[in-house]
Design a protein around this motif. Structure first.
Motif, PDB file in Angstrom:
ATOM      1  N   TYR A  90      -4.505 -14.476  -3.559  1.00 39.66           N
ATOM      2  CA  TYR A  90      -4.664 -13.877  -4.891  1.00 39.66           C
ATOM      3  C   TYR A  90      -3.323 -13.437  -5.445  1.00 39.66           C
ATOM      4  CZ  TYR A  90      -6.391 -10.603  -8.463  1.00 39.66           C
ATOM      5  OH  TYR A  90      -6.636  -9.934  -9.640  1.00 39.66           O
ATOM      6  N   PHE A  91      -2.600 -12.605  -4.708  1.00 39.40           N
ATOM      7  CA  PHE A  91      -1.315 -12.118  -5.225  1.00 39.40           C
ATOM      8  C   PHE A  91      -0.265 -13.217  -5.160  1.00 39.40           C
ATOM      9  CE2 PHE A  91      -2.747  -8.173  -6.367  1.00 39.40           C
ATOM     10  CZ  PHE A  91      -3.381  -7.481  -5.343  1.00 39.40           C
ATOM     11  N   TYR A  94      -0.332 -14.903  -8.403  1.00 37.71           N
ATOM     12  CA  TYR A  94       0.285 -14.127  -9.500  1.00 37.71           C
ATOM     13  C   TYR A  94       1.781 -13.948  -9.294  1.00 37.71           C
ATOM     14  CZ  TYR A  94      -4.215 -13.117 -11.636  1.00 37.71           C
ATOM     15  OH  TYR A  94      -5.433 -13.228 -12.258  1.00 37.71           O
ATOM     16  N   HIS A 100       0.712 -16.049 -15.553  1.00 39.76           N
ATOM     17  CA  HIS A 100       1.321 -15.105 -16.510  1.00 39.76           C
ATOM     18  C   HIS A 100       1.600 -15.818 -17.827  1.00 39.76           C
ATOM     19  CE1 HIS A 100       1.570 -11.987 -13.509  1.00 39.76           C
ATOM     20  NE2 HIS A 100       2.065 -12.880 -12.667  1.00 39.76           N
ATOM     21  N   MET A 103      -1.667 -16.034 -19.620  1.00 38.39           N
ATOM     22  CA  MET A 103      -2.087 -14.749 -20.210  1.00 38.39           C
ATOM     23  C   MET A 103      -1.190 -14.387 -21.399  1.00 38.39           C
ATOM     24  SD  MET A 103      -3.245 -12.443 -16.937  1.00 38.39           S
ATOM     25  CE  MET A 103      -1.764 -12.619 -15.942  1.00 38.39           C
ATOM     26  N   LEU A 132      -1.672  -0.762 -14.918  1.00 41.89           N
ATOM     27  CA  LEU A 132      -2.121  -1.244 -13.621  1.00 41.89           C
ATOM     28  C   LEU A 132      -2.247  -2.758 -13.598  1.00 41.89           C
ATOM     29  CD1 LEU A 132      -5.045   0.234 -11.481  1.00 41.89           C
ATOM     30  CD2 LEU A 132      -4.330  -2.149 -11.410  1.00 41.89           C
ATOM     31  N   GLY A 133      -1.463  -3.389 -12.716  1.00 46.18           N
ATOM     32  CA  GLY A 133      -1.474  -4.855 -12.680  1.00 46.18           C
ATOM     33  C   GLY A 133      -0.672  -5.372 -13.854  1.00 46.18           C
ATOM     34  N   GLY A 135       1.834  -7.296 -14.255  1.00 47.35           N
ATOM     35  CA  GLY A 135       2.323  -8.679 -14.331  1.00 47.35           C
ATOM     36  C   GLY A 135       3.784  -8.690 -14.764  1.00 47.35           C
ATOM     37  N   GLU A 156       2.588  -3.357  -9.991  1.00 48.36           N
ATOM     38  CA  GLU A 156       2.310  -4.784  -9.807  1.00 48.36           C
ATOM     39  C   GLU A 156       2.439  -5.111  -8.317  1.00 48.36           C
ATOM     40  OE1 GLU A 156       1.102  -7.337 -11.559  1.00 48.36           O
ATOM     41  OE2 GLU A 156       1.348  -8.455  -9.683  1.00 48.36           O
ATOM     42  N   ALA A 157       1.374  -5.696  -7.771  1.00 53.47           N
ATOM     43  CA  ALA A 157       1.359  -5.948  -6.319  1.00 53.47           C
ATOM     44  C   ALA A 157       2.061  -7.254  -5.954  1.00 53.47           C
ATOM     45  CB  ALA A 157      -0.081  -5.982  -5.826  1.00 53.47           C
ATOM     46  N   ARG A 183       0.034  -2.443  -4.163  1.00 50.97           N
ATOM     47  CA  ARG A 183      -1.347  -2.366  -4.675  1.00 50.97           C
ATOM     48  C   ARG A 183      -1.557  -0.982  -5.264  1.00 50.97           C
ATOM     49  NH1 ARG A 183      -6.156  -5.195  -1.425  1.00 50.97           N
ATOM     50  NH2 ARG A 183      -7.221  -4.113  -3.083  1.00 50.97           N
ATOM     51  N   GLU A 185      -3.962   0.834  -5.304  1.00 48.32           N
ATOM     52  CA  GLU A 185      -4.720   1.755  -4.443  1.00 48.32           C
ATOM     53  C   GLU A 185      -3.813   2.399  -3.405  1.00 48.32           C
ATOM     54  OE1 GLU A 185      -7.226  -2.046  -4.709  1.00 48.32           O
ATOM     55  OE2 GLU A 185      -5.271  -1.348  -5.330  1.00 48.32           O
ATOM     56  N   TRP A 200      -7.569  -6.112 -16.755  1.00 46.96           N
ATOM     57  CA  TRP A 200      -8.173  -6.404 -15.447  1.00 46.96           C
ATOM     58  C   TRP A 200      -9.310  -7.407 -15.551  1.00 46.96           C
ATOM     59  CZ3 TRP A 200     -13.305  -5.386 -15.864  1.00 46.96           C
ATOM     60  CH2 TRP A 200     -13.721  -4.407 -16.792  1.00 46.96           C
ATOM     61  N   MET A 201      -9.666  -7.827 -16.768  1.00 43.12           N
ATOM     62  CA  MET A 201     -10.891  -8.583 -16.924  1.00 43.12           C
ATOM     63  C   MET A 201     -10.753 -10.004 -16.373  1.00 43.12           C
ATOM     64  SD  MET A 201     -10.076  -6.335 -19.410  1.00 43.12           S
ATOM     65  CE  MET A 201      -9.489  -7.194 -20.841  1.00 43.12           C
ATOM     66  N   MET A 210     -10.982  -6.984  -9.850  1.00 39.73           N
ATOM     67  CA  MET A 210      -9.809  -6.092 -10.010  1.00 39.73           C
ATOM     68  C   MET A 210     -10.251  -4.748 -10.563  1.00 39.73           C
ATOM     69  SD  MET A 210      -6.474  -6.857 -12.325  1.00 39.73           S
ATOM     70  CE  MET A 210      -5.324  -5.554 -12.764  1.00 39.73           C
TER      71      MET A 210
HETATM   72  N1  LIG Z   1      -7.857 -11.045 -14.472  1.00 38.83           N
HETATM   73  C1  LIG Z   1      -6.733 -10.410 -14.718  1.00 38.83           C
HETATM   74  N2  LIG Z   1      -6.517  -9.751 -15.814  1.00 38.83           N
HETATM   75  N3  LIG Z   1      -5.772 -10.469 -13.796  1.00 38.83           N
HETATM   76  C2  LIG Z   1      -4.519  -9.753 -13.974  1.00 38.83           C
HETATM   77  C3  LIG Z   1      -4.026  -9.519 -12.633  1.00 38.83           C
HETATM   78  C4  LIG Z   1      -2.599  -8.926 -12.579  1.00 38.83           C
HETATM   79  O1  LIG Z   1      -2.713  -7.664 -11.977  1.00 38.83           O
HETATM   80  C5  LIG Z   1      -2.151  -7.676 -10.674  1.00 38.83           C
HETATM   81  N4  LIG Z   1      -3.065  -6.913  -9.815  1.00 38.83           N
HETATM   82  C6  LIG Z   1      -4.367  -7.174  -9.570  1.00 38.83           C
HETATM   83  N5  LIG Z   1      -4.888  -6.239  -8.749  1.00 38.83           N
HETATM   84  C7  LIG Z   1      -3.878  -5.369  -8.482  1.00 38.83           C
HETATM   85  C8  LIG Z   1      -3.772  -4.175  -7.707  1.00 38.83           C
HETATM   86  N6  LIG Z   1      -4.840  -3.695  -7.031  1.00 38.83           N
HETATM   87  N7  LIG Z   1      -2.589  -3.524  -7.663  1.00 38.83           N
HETATM   88  C9  LIG Z   1      -1.511  -4.000  -8.339  1.00 38.83           C
HETATM   89  N8  LIG Z   1      -1.532  -5.134  -9.091  1.00 38.83           N
HETATM   90  C10 LIG Z   1      -2.713  -5.794  -9.169  1.00 38.83           C
HETATM   91  C11 LIG Z   1      -2.050  -9.152 -10.300  1.00 38.83           C
HETATM   92  O2  LIG Z   1      -1.039  -9.378  -9.349  1.00 38.83           O
HETATM   93  C12 LIG Z   1      -1.743  -9.771 -11.650  1.00 38.83           C
HETATM   94  O3  LIG Z   1      -0.390  -9.671 -11.983  1.00 38.83           O
END
Ligand SMILES: N=C(N)NCC[C@H]1O[C@@H](n2cnc3c(N)ncnc32)[C@H](O)[C@@H]1O
Length: 422
Positions: A90-91, A94, A100, A103, A132-133, A135, A156-157, A183, A185, A200-201, A210
């Motif tokens: 997953y990461f 990204y 990116h 998006m 959060l997240g 990117g 950003e993880a 992460r 969390e 996050w959607m 997410m």
């Molecule tokens: N469906 C989406 N909008 N995905 C966006 C996801 C973006 O958030 C980042 N991401 C997703 N979950 C997390 C998390 N728990 N912590 C940090 N970054 C995150 C991921 O690496 C990507 O850059």
């Protein structure tokens, strides 16, 4: 044709639970109901297994089966929590530009977030924001460029975070924006935040889950009275026609080059209509009824445990006769104003709004049904999170079609479960 192995069945019989009803379309296929416990004797292909129910043996579609709790428990022991989130994959995805770029190229999505920042720029002054997240950090850069928050923590993880730091510096925002790699969390923020903003959607709103990370960060870092952006989310459903998709994947086998290939249609149904179709573009004319919001999530009260099973109901009134091929879903999120009574910003991914990279999601029925103006389609939708693969879920639709024609009391019912993806 059964092989010897299929006839005798091998020693390693495994028990599976039926996710929903299945009516076989040929004599060598088993019929079963949701909840039936099937004994799987052989797995000749990834799509069809040789199983037994009440002493009768036949082929069953694998997508309708879930390993039973005991077996799931056992698998659980061998699947570490880490694997269950598939974080590496997953990461890893990204960490490259592909997603990116997709998006950022989505103007509808990205401009909606910019509009949120611009229309709240005065209220953002001296506020502490968590993105959060983040990117590439686009939302954090909007905050620093279009408003005057005191701090923005861009979390950003993925390995993209190293480049995000460069982008923050490149655009002269390093006084305001701090990039934290990890992460959400697990990282430590220097202080609580006034605003938690995140994009996050996923497809069908929740895929990737997410949203769980957003809720955990809310509970840990959002100040009392702080603001969630988005503030709420809704999943919308509509019964629809999908003539071109049906023609392309199913009708095609009727007479390719003048030949009859219809014996392949059960395989086509299994291969093309078992899982939801992402990135489907539904035309407004394909909608057989007005759409209906079937799930509404309040980002202030939603709890992680609520994500395991989310149920919604619907009642559609058919406005024009047509072919009911399936259901299409999309989502809408709202961003409440930081000022009491201020304007809410909406990001709508439906067919009557500017297109987005999510487009819509199509759930094809096994068989199309003719419906007529005045008929109604009512039922339920259930999103059941996968207890092992935590970014996945199964969407189960139950529906009944009530004919408007008084003389026929035919009420056709149906149910189908769509794995997304495991
Ligand atoms: N469906 C989406 N909008 N995905 C966006 C996801 C973006 O958030 C980042 N991401 C997703 N979950 C997390 C998390 N728990 N912590 C940090 N970054 C995150 C991921 O690496 C990507 O850059």
């Amino acid at each position: 044709m059964q092989t010897e192995k299929e006839k005798e069945g091998d020693a390693s019989v495994e028990e599976y639970v039926a996710l929903s009803n299945f009516t076989g379309s040929s004599s060598d296929q088993l019929c079963f109901s949701s909840g039936d416990r099937l004994l799987v004797h052989a797995k000749p292909s990834s799509e069809w297994w040789w199983a037994e129910l009440h002493g009768v043996r036949g082929y069953v579609p694998t997508s309708y089966l879930r390993q039973d709790a005991a077996a799931e428990e056992e698998e659980d022991e061998h699947t570490s929590l880490e694997d269950q989130w598939q974080d590496e994959e997953y990461f890893g995805s990204y960490g490259t530009l592909r997603l990116h770029l997709e998006m950022l190229s989505d103007k509808s999505r990205t401009e909606a977030y910019r509009k949120v920042i611009v229309s709240n720029s005065a209220s953002l002054r001296s506020k502490v924001v968590m993105d959060l997240g983040c990117g590439t950090g686009i939302i954090s850069l909007f905050c620093a460029q279009l408003a005057q928050p005191s701090e923005v923590y861009a979390v950003e993880a993925s390995s993209m975070a190293e480049y995000t730091r460069q982008l923050v510096k490149q655009n002269g925002c390093e006084q305001v924006v701090t990039v934290l790699q990890g992460r959400a969390e697990e990282i430590e923020l220097p202080k609580q935040v006034d605003v938690l903003v995140s994009e996050w959607m996923g497809n069908c709103l929740l895929f990737e889950f997410m949203v769980e990370s957003v809720l955990l960060a809310r509970d840990r870092w959002l100040k009392e009275g702080g603001v969630m952006w988005p503030s709420s989310a809704a999943l919308t459903l509509v019964p629809c026609q999908a003539n071109s998709y049906y023609a392309e994947k199913m009708a095609f086998w009727e007479q390719p080059y003048g030949l009859d290939f219809t014996p392949l249609q059960p395989l086509a149904q299994q291969e093309f209509f078992t899982k939801p179709k992402f990135s489907h573009v539904i035309e407004p004319d394909d909608c057989l009824t007005a759409p209906c919001d079937v799930l509404c999530l309040d980002m202030y009260t939603l709890q992680v445990k609520d994500l395991e099973e989310i149920k919604g109901q619907f009642h559609f009134c058919v406005e024009k006769s047509g072919i009911f091929h399936g259901f299409t879903s999309w989502f809408t999120v709202h961003f409440e104003s930081l000022e009491t009574g201020g304007a809410t910003v909406e990001l709508n991914t439906g067919p009557n709004s500017q297109p987005t990279h999510w487009k819509q999601t199509l759930f094809m029925l096994d068989r199309p049904v003719s419906v007529y103006a005045g008929d109604s389609i009512s039922g339920t939708i259930l999103l059941r999170r996968n207890s092992i693969w935590r970014r996945h879920m199964t969407i189960t639709l139950h529906w009944s079609i009530n004919s408007s024609k008084k003389e026929t009391d035919n009420c056709q019912v149906g149910t189908k479960s769509f794995p997304m993806w495991r």
